[in-house]
Design an enzyme around this catalytic site. Structure first.
Site, PDB file in Angstrom:
ATOM      1  N   GLY A  47       0.818  -1.215   0.000  1.00  9.14           N
ATOM      2  CA  GLY A  47       0.000   0.000   0.000  1.00  9.14           C
ATOM      3  C   GLY A  47       0.848   1.259   0.000  1.00  9.14           C
ATOM      4  O   GLY A  47       0.562   2.219  -0.731  1.00  9.14           O
ATOM      5  N   CYS A  48       1.887   1.260   0.784  1.00  7.87           N
ATOM      6  CA  CYS A  48       2.741   2.442   0.876  1.00  7.87           C
ATOM      7  C   CYS A  48       3.507   2.665  -0.419  1.00  7.87           C
ATOM      8  O   CYS A  48       3.745   3.803  -0.824  1.00  7.87           O
ATOM      9  CB  CYS A  48       3.680   2.321   2.069  1.00  7.87           C
ATOM     10  SG  CYS A  48       2.781   2.225   3.645  1.00  7.87           S
TER      11      CYS A  48
END
Length: 160
Positions: A47-48
């Site tokens: 996600g990051c």
């Protein structure tokens, strides 16, 4: 720690943190401009990475709109350097291993991770207007943002 959130008009907490290159970066470095300050849980996670790649893809549009970008996580500068290189991140990534800044922005607390409640960084984004004297004011405060699609939504919200 209070669960109160920062809202537009609030003073932006000042910070000086080490970036992926080992240099110090401060909110006051953006005096006279606007900066997107976003908090993410951990470098080199799916996600990051998505979020950092999306901000990198948008950096020219954001720059044209007068917005700089900085990402802040509890990672050490060495991990941020690897993340920046592996994902070709085009803006400063700042290390906040003591979580002082993430807590000052109220972006730390209880959150869901794979169906479990954990204590950690709450994915959050702020647009900060930085006065000529280096003090900041929150223009936009978004908590619990989604990694995927967030940058596109932010650009729509900001009419970019």
């Amino acid at each position: 720690m209070s669960s109160d959130r920062l809202v537009p008009g609030d003073p932006a907490p000042a910070f000086t943190l080490t970036n992926a290159d080992g240099d110090q970066v401060s909110l006051s470095d953006y005096a006279g401009g606007k900066v997107i300050v976003y908090f993410y849980p951990a470098a080199m996670t799916p996600g990051c990475t998505t979020q950092a790649v999306d901000f990198t893809a948008a950096v020219d549009d954001l720059d044209d709109a007068g917005l700089a970008v900085v990402g802040i996580s509890p990672d050490q500068p060495e991990k941020l350097a690897k993340f920046k290189a592996s994902s070709s991140v085009a803006f400063p990534l700042l290390a906040d291993p003591e979580k002082n800044v993430v807590k000052a922005y109220r972006a730390y607390g209880t959150r869901m991770l794979y169906g479990k409640l954990i204590e950690g960084v709450i994915r959050s984004t702020f647009v900060v207007e930085v006065a000529d004297d280096g003090t900041g004011t929150i223009d936009v405060a978004q908590y619990n943002v989604k990694a995927t699609g967030h940058v596109a939504k932010l650009k729509r919200d900001l009419k970019i």
